[in-house]
Scaffold this motif. Sequence first.
Motif, mmCIF file in Angstrom:
data_model
loop_
_atom_site.group_PDB
_atom_site.id
_atom_site.type_symbol
_atom_site.label_atom_id
_atom_site.label_comp_id
_atom_site.label_asym_id
_atom_site.label_seq_id
_atom_site.Cartn_x
_atom_site.Cartn_y
_atom_site.Cartn_z
ATOM 1 N N PRO A 112 0.807 -1.225 0.000
ATOM 2 C CA PRO A 112 0.000 0.000 0.000
ATOM 3 C C PRO A 112 0.844 1.280 0.000
ATOM 4 C CG PRO A 112 -0.847 -1.561 1.621
ATOM 5 C CD PRO A 112 0.477 -2.088 1.144
ATOM 6 N N ARG A 113 1.937 1.276 0.741
ATOM 7 C CA ARG A 113 2.757 2.496 0.835
ATOM 8 C C ARG A 113 3.418 2.784 -0.516
ATOM 9 N NH1 ARG A 113 7.786 4.147 3.165
ATOM 10 N NH2 ARG A 113 7.537 6.057 4.385
ATOM 11 N N ALA A 114 3.870 1.715 -1.186
ATOM 12 C CA ALA A 114 4.463 1.905 -2.516
ATOM 13 C C ALA A 114 3.404 2.381 -3.505
ATOM 14 C CB ALA A 114 5.099 0.600 -3.004
ATOM 15 N N ALA A 115 2.149 1.953 -3.306
ATOM 16 C CA ALA A 115 1.074 2.407 -4.205
ATOM 17 C C ALA A 115 0.894 3.913 -4.087
ATOM 18 C CB ALA A 115 -0.231 1.693 -3.869
ATOM 19 N N LEU A 116 1.030 4.442 -2.884
ATOM 20 C CA LEU A 116 0.899 5.894 -2.722
ATOM 21 C C LEU A 116 2.114 6.606 -3.316
ATOM 22 C CD1 LEU A 116 -0.596 8.369 -1.803
ATOM 23 C CD2 LEU A 116 0.212 7.981 0.531
ATOM 24 N N ALA A 119 1.398 6.833 -7.002
ATOM 25 C CA ALA A 119 0.412 7.872 -7.327
ATOM 26 C C ALA A 119 1.073 9.250 -7.268
ATOM 27 C CB ALA A 119 -0.768 7.792 -6.368
ATOM 28 N N THR A 120 1.912 9.459 -6.258
ATOM 29 C CA THR A 120 2.600 10.748 -6.108
ATOM 30 C C THR A 120 3.540 10.986 -7.296
ATOM 31 O OG1 THR A 120 2.479 10.380 -3.735
ATOM 32 C CG2 THR A 120 3.949 12.118 -4.453
ATOM 33 N N ALA A 121 4.169 9.915 -7.767
ATOM 34 C CA ALA A 121 5.067 10.038 -8.926
ATOM 35 C C ALA A 121 4.273 10.390 -10.184
ATOM 36 C CB ALA A 121 5.854 8.743 -9.130
ATOM 37 N N ALA A 122 3.072 9.840 -10.308
ATOM 38 C CA ALA A 122 2.245 10.157 -11.486
ATOM 39 C C ALA A 122 1.830 11.627 -11.453
ATOM 40 C CB ALA A 122 1.015 9.250 -11.517
ATOM 41 N N TYR A 343 -3.061 4.721 2.981
ATOM 42 C CA TYR A 343 -2.192 4.853 1.794
ATOM 43 C C TYR A 343 -3.020 4.638 0.528
ATOM 44 C CZ TYR A 343 1.738 4.280 5.065
ATOM 45 O OH TYR A 343 2.624 4.423 6.095
ATOM 46 N N LEU A 344 -3.853 3.597 0.550
ATOM 47 C CA LEU A 344 -4.656 3.299 -0.638
ATOM 48 C C LEU A 344 -5.695 4.389 -0.875
ATOM 49 C CD1 LEU A 344 -5.216 -0.555 -0.274
ATOM 50 C CD2 LEU A 344 -3.447 0.681 -1.548
ATOM 51 N N TYR A 345 -6.265 4.888 0.206
ATOM 52 C CA TYR A 345 -7.301 5.923 0.082
ATOM 53 C C TYR A 345 -6.722 7.196 -0.545
ATOM 54 C CZ TYR A 345 -11.061 9.076 1.651
ATOM 55 O OH TYR A 345 -12.074 9.990 1.713
ATOM 56 N N VAL A 346 -5.600 7.659 -0.020
ATOM 57 C CA VAL A 346 -5.001 8.887 -0.567
ATOM 58 C C VAL A 346 -4.492 8.632 -1.990
ATOM 59 C CG1 VAL A 346 -3.214 10.657 -0.255
ATOM 60 C CG2 VAL A 346 -4.486 9.805 1.729
ATOM 61 N N ALA A 347 -3.962 7.425 -2.239
ATOM 62 C CA ALA A 347 -3.552 7.088 -3.618
ATOM 63 C C ALA A 347 -4.764 7.172 -4.537
ATOM 64 C CB ALA A 347 -2.929 5.696 -3.672
ATOM 65 N N GLY A 348 -5.899 6.628 -4.103
ATOM 66 C CA GLY A 348 -7.121 6.671 -4.917
ATOM 67 C C GLY A 348 -7.553 8.101 -5.184
ATOM 68 N N LEU A 408 -4.254 1.817 -8.882
ATOM 69 C CA LEU A 408 -3.787 1.013 -7.740
ATOM 70 C C LEU A 408 -3.046 -0.220 -8.222
ATOM 71 C CD1 LEU A 408 -7.000 1.145 -5.501
ATOM 72 C CD2 LEU A 408 -4.873 2.424 -5.158
ATOM 73 N N GLY A 409 -3.392 -0.663 -9.416
ATOM 74 C CA GLY A 409 -2.834 -1.919 -9.930
ATOM 75 C C GLY A 409 -3.780 -3.050 -9.593
ATOM 76 N N PRO A 410 -3.843 -4.072 -10.491
ATOM 77 C CA PRO A 410 -4.845 -5.126 -10.323
ATOM 78 C C PRO A 410 -4.709 -5.889 -9.009
ATOM 79 C CG PRO A 410 -3.335 -5.600 -12.166
ATOM 80 C CD PRO A 410 -3.070 -4.196 -11.732
ATOM 81 N N LEU A 411 -3.473 -6.124 -8.567
ATOM 82 C CA LEU A 411 -3.327 -6.933 -7.353
ATOM 83 C C LEU A 411 -3.953 -6.229 -6.144
ATOM 84 C CD1 LEU A 411 -0.252 -8.995 -6.295
ATOM 85 C CD2 LEU A 411 -1.605 -7.770 -4.624
ATOM 86 N N LEU A 412 -3.592 -4.977 -5.943
ATOM 87 C CA LEU A 412 -4.130 -4.243 -4.783
ATOM 88 C C LEU A 412 -5.635 -4.064 -4.902
ATOM 89 C CD1 LEU A 412 -1.422 -1.534 -4.132
ATOM 90 C CD2 LEU A 412 -2.391 -3.089 -2.444
#
Length: 443
Positions: A112-116, A119-122, A343-348, A408-412
């Motif tokens: 989850p942390r890497a997912a955020l 998102a920040t990198a995007a 992490y997932l929520y803010v990434a979303g 988020l990517g399919p796995l997450l």
Amino acid sequence: MVLGTLADRLVAEGYAQLWICYTDYNGRLAGRSIPRSRFAHVAERGTNFAKANFNFTILDQQVPDPRFTADTGDVLAIPDPEAVYPLPFHPASALSFALLHEEDGSLWAGCPRAALQRATAALADAGLSALVGLEPEFYLFTDEALTPATQAGMYTIAGLDAQAVFIEQLTQHLVEMDIPLEQIGKEYGPGQYEATVSPADPVTAVDRYLLFRLTVRSVARAHGLLASFMPKPDAALAGCGLHVHLSLRDLATGADRTSDPDHPSGLSTEARAFLAGWLAHAEALTGLGAPTANSAKRLQPASWAPAHICWGIGNRAALVRVPGLGTRARLEFRSGDNTCNPYLYVAGLIWAGLDGLQRGLDPGPPVEADVGRLPASELAARDIRFLPRSTEAALDALAEDTALATGLGPLLHQEFLRVKRAELASYGLQVTPWERAAYFEAP
Ligand code: GLU
Ligand code: MG
């Protein structure tokens, strides 16, 4: 911290233990305590956890159709040297936030942390950065019968006075952790409080929020109190939200890109498109931010928590509030609660905002009414939709949202839904006192 490797720094500062932490899809901080003799080893190699751990519900029940089982191997939680904090309530220990890696050293797609971070990198690819502030609400009770720690009224100084020892200890610990608290106040419900930590980059903001929550619980326990961040601890009590404040900055210069004094809304074109992205993905974001059986009970009309999809300036009934204009301009998304994985929520939220930016969406005019009190005919005339009326509907919306699934990517995306749906199914089989009161001798 002094220079040197992470292990050297921890030893130099006298720590005997390092807690290496990650979050599961239930938003729980999980991890292990590592003794000093192993600091050098774990700083490099991390500590391992079964992937299967990510297919358990918040009740520690394995989902019925797991993707990760006893034989699907491990992930390595490697501490992020930039995210190590003292734990003043356990002074011999430091806490580090980890990133989860595959055995071959690559980042694990389920982290989850890497997912955020992704998102920040995007967002950075679009020339932007985000400042994020999280605003959790919580209750202080004196016992499990939910006796409020104070009956003092909302925003009263009596409410601060009643729990001044708790607040002073909490504030002191946050200072020692270098977590900049902005304010803490007595919220509406009996024994309910609310705090804001100063805005930061998205990952830091979530790390700090998790530490804040841990510290609140620890300090409360030390003072004979129970802290609850549950969305709706009782039907009669005000709910606890986790509002997310976000402002856009220019990546290169740090200049504000949220406000535009020349536009009637006070918001820049980019902020309006970002906001429109939040509205376009509102249902799915509610599945991500308010994902538990208890969550939907908070999102009721005229409750100060949002129930409708709309935005407004200074409007607390709206899903998205613009709290202030000019230099205070920021966007606030209000449907999430503390049972999310933050992490997932803010990434979303970032992926949804980026989708709005990329599609050049327009949020339409702000709503100026207390939408929770408008009759159905008026809501229909203004084309204002309800948020999902059940957690099941919110999770279904998340399942169908391709922008969030891709971001988020399919796995997450799949495993978060698998865990939360299994939890909801388990809840659905419960028989409650309400049902016995209604049906025991009926009809
Ligand atoms: N307690 C409300 C909620 O659950 C929010 C109250 C407020 O801070 O505006 O979202
Ligand atoms: Mg509040």
